[in-house]
Design a protein around this motif. Structure first.
Motif, PDB file in Angstrom:
ATOM      1  N   GLU A 169      -7.315 -42.308   0.260  1.00 24.68           N
ATOM      2  CA  GLU A 169      -8.079 -43.491  -0.138  1.00 24.68           C
ATOM      3  C   GLU A 169      -8.127 -43.645  -1.646  1.00 24.68           C
ATOM      4  O   GLU A 169      -8.166 -42.663  -2.395  1.00 24.68           O
ATOM      5  N   MET A 170      -8.137 -44.902  -2.094  1.00 19.44           N
ATOM      6  CA  MET A 170      -8.335 -45.249  -3.498  1.00 19.44           C
ATOM      7  C   MET A 170      -9.000 -46.621  -3.516  1.00 19.44           C
ATOM      8  O   MET A 170      -9.093 -47.300  -2.487  1.00 19.44           O
ATOM      9  N   VAL A 186     -20.666 -54.940  -1.748  1.00 20.81           N
ATOM     10  CA  VAL A 186     -20.069 -54.424  -2.984  1.00 20.81           C
ATOM     11  C   VAL A 186     -18.602 -54.058  -2.832  1.00 20.81           C
ATOM     12  O   VAL A 186     -17.915 -53.828  -3.830  1.00 20.81           O
ATOM     13  N   ALA A 187     -18.108 -53.969  -1.602  1.00 19.42           N
ATOM     14  CA  ALA A 187     -16.725 -53.546  -1.395  1.00 19.42           C
ATOM     15  C   ALA A 187     -16.264 -53.944  -0.010  1.00 19.42           C
ATOM     16  O   ALA A 187     -17.073 -54.174   0.896  1.00 19.42           O
ATOM     17  N   TYR A 188     -14.962 -54.026   0.146  1.00 19.58           N
ATOM     18  CA  TYR A 188     -14.372 -54.070   1.476  1.00 19.58           C
ATOM     19  C   TYR A 188     -13.121 -53.205   1.454  1.00 19.58           C
ATOM     20  O   TYR A 188     -12.554 -52.919   0.394  1.00 19.58           O
ATOM     21  N   ALA A 189     -12.705 -52.763   2.626  1.00 20.01           N
ATOM     22  CA  ALA A 189     -11.569 -51.855   2.745  1.00 20.01           C
ATOM     23  C   ALA A 189     -10.464 -52.491   3.565  1.00 20.01           C
ATOM     24  O   ALA A 189     -10.728 -53.177   4.559  1.00 20.01           O
ATOM     25  N   ILE A 212     -11.108 -51.332  -1.415  1.00 18.12           N
ATOM     26  CA  ILE A 212     -10.696 -49.985  -1.023  1.00 18.12           C
ATOM     27  C   ILE A 212      -9.375 -50.080  -0.264  1.00 18.12           C
ATOM     28  O   ILE A 212      -9.222 -50.903   0.647  1.00 18.12           O
ATOM     29  N   PHE A 213      -8.418 -49.239  -0.645  1.00 23.54           N
ATOM     30  CA  PHE A 213      -7.141 -49.134   0.055  1.00 23.54           C
ATOM     31  C   PHE A 213      -7.139 -47.808   0.792  1.00 23.54           C
ATOM     32  O   PHE A 213      -7.308 -46.757   0.180  1.00 23.54           O
ATOM     33  N   PRO A 232      -6.074 -51.424 -12.411  1.00 25.40           N
ATOM     34  CA  PRO A 232      -6.699 -50.095 -12.444  1.00 25.40           C
ATOM     35  C   PRO A 232      -7.072 -49.618 -11.052  1.00 25.40           C
ATOM     36  O   PRO A 232      -7.488 -50.416 -10.197  1.00 25.40           O
ATOM     37  N   ILE A 233      -6.918 -48.339 -10.801  1.00 25.02           N
ATOM     38  CA  ILE A 233      -7.296 -47.767  -9.519  1.00 25.02           C
ATOM     39  C   ILE A 233      -8.064 -46.466  -9.760  1.00 25.02           C
ATOM     40  O   ILE A 233      -7.919 -45.825 -10.800  1.00 25.02           O
TER      41      ILE A 233
END
Length: 303
Positions: free
Chosen positions: A284-285, A254-257, A298-299, A276-277
């Motif tokens: 982190e955001m 569902v996500a990677y950073a 993810i940043f 959008p963030i």
């Protein structure tokens, strides 16, 4: 592919022109685009790959670079069949949902990995030796690579419920020539984590499975498998990690950073690009999945 490249550039990543294989349909015939087109967001030591199935050879993205595949005439049908199978596999993933479906961990000893998995009772399709196109200053040349894919006994070879999970070993010369380290406008410095979401009731089984693949796990809010930078989260806990995110299916990545040099600068770039963030903390955001082609990005402040 054109949409994906545009979106990733809005996200602040450096994205080179895509490449695609060209191959004749019959021996002696003209070469034509076939299979899948792809490009990469490169980091030191790893990358994110953008892939699109070539469903219309006449509708390739502008600037797409053909990669001629040369093969003896008697091997042509087999190669086309293998590429067609890969395209069909990716098509089936995209019919499930658009997003992340493939996670490959690098290894310097793929034979050792294969033996370890076999000893632990993990099915896989064996180690495959291939030639992959590598761009060098002298042009594209083929370099050796080796890979294996983990198999679920209830699915076709090389498939597990979340997609494709495997290991790859690249020749050192190929790695040094192929891995470019561009300066991403968003300041991204590396791919640091992948997040797998699973059904709550199945979480212990997934923890056991990934411990066998990559273990041992680290505890905490998430179950982390550092060898592959994978975190496993139960569906009920996803909103705590990524507020508002809902998995398109279970199980799913569902996500990677990515790590960034300056989170505030990355935030300004994304907002200036109308991306959008959602802030989840001072370090982190993330960009929601519906704004990033099906996977939340993810940043995370580097260091």
């Amino acid at each position: 592919m054109g949409l994906a490249m545009e979106r990733y550039r809005q996200l602040g990543f450096t994205v080179p022109a895509p490449a695609h294989p060209v191959l004749p349909s019959v021996a002696g015939g003209p070469a034509e685009p076939f299979g899948v087109a792809n490009t990469h967001v490169y980091f030191p030591g790893n990358f994110v790959e953008l892939v699109a199935v070539i469903d219309d050879p006449g509708r390739m993205p502008a600037g797409a670079r053909p990669i001629p595949l040369q093969v003896p005439d008697d091997k042509l049908p087999g190669l086309r069949a293998a590429i067609r199978a890969t395209a069909a596999n990716i098509t089936s993933f995209l019919q499930r949902f658009q997003g992340v479906h493939i996670m490959i961990a690098d290894t310097p000893d793929i034979d050792g990995v294969a033996a370890r998995l076999k000893a632990d009772g993990v099915g896989h399709g064996g180690v495959h030796d291939i030639q992959r196109p590598v761009e060098t200053s002298a042009g594209v040349r083929m370099e050796p690579a080796r890979y294996l894919e983990i198999s679920d006994p209830d699915l076709s070879s090389g498939r597990v419920p979340e997609g494709r999970i495997g290991f790859a070993e690249n020749a050192p010369i190929a790695a040094s020539q192929d891995e470019r380290h561009p300066d991403h406008p968003n300041g991204a410095t590396g791919l640091v984590e992948c997040v797998l979401c699973v059904d709550d009731a199945a979480l212990p089984e997934w923890e056991r499975r990934y411990d066998t693949y990559f273990g041992p796990a680290q505890g905490g809010d998430l179950t982390r498998f550092d060898r592959a930078n994978v975190s496993v989260v139960a569906a009920s806990a996803l909103d705590d990690l990524l507020p508002g995110e809902r998995p398109a299916a279970l199980p799913a990545f569902v996500a990677y950073a990515v790590s960034v040099r300056d989170l505030a600068a990355a935030e300004r770039l994304l907002l200036d690009n109308d991306v959008p963030i959602i802030r989840t903390g001072p370090q982190e955001m993330f960009v929601p999945g519906d704004a990033a082609l099906g996977v939340a990005i993810i940043f995370r402040q580097d260091g």
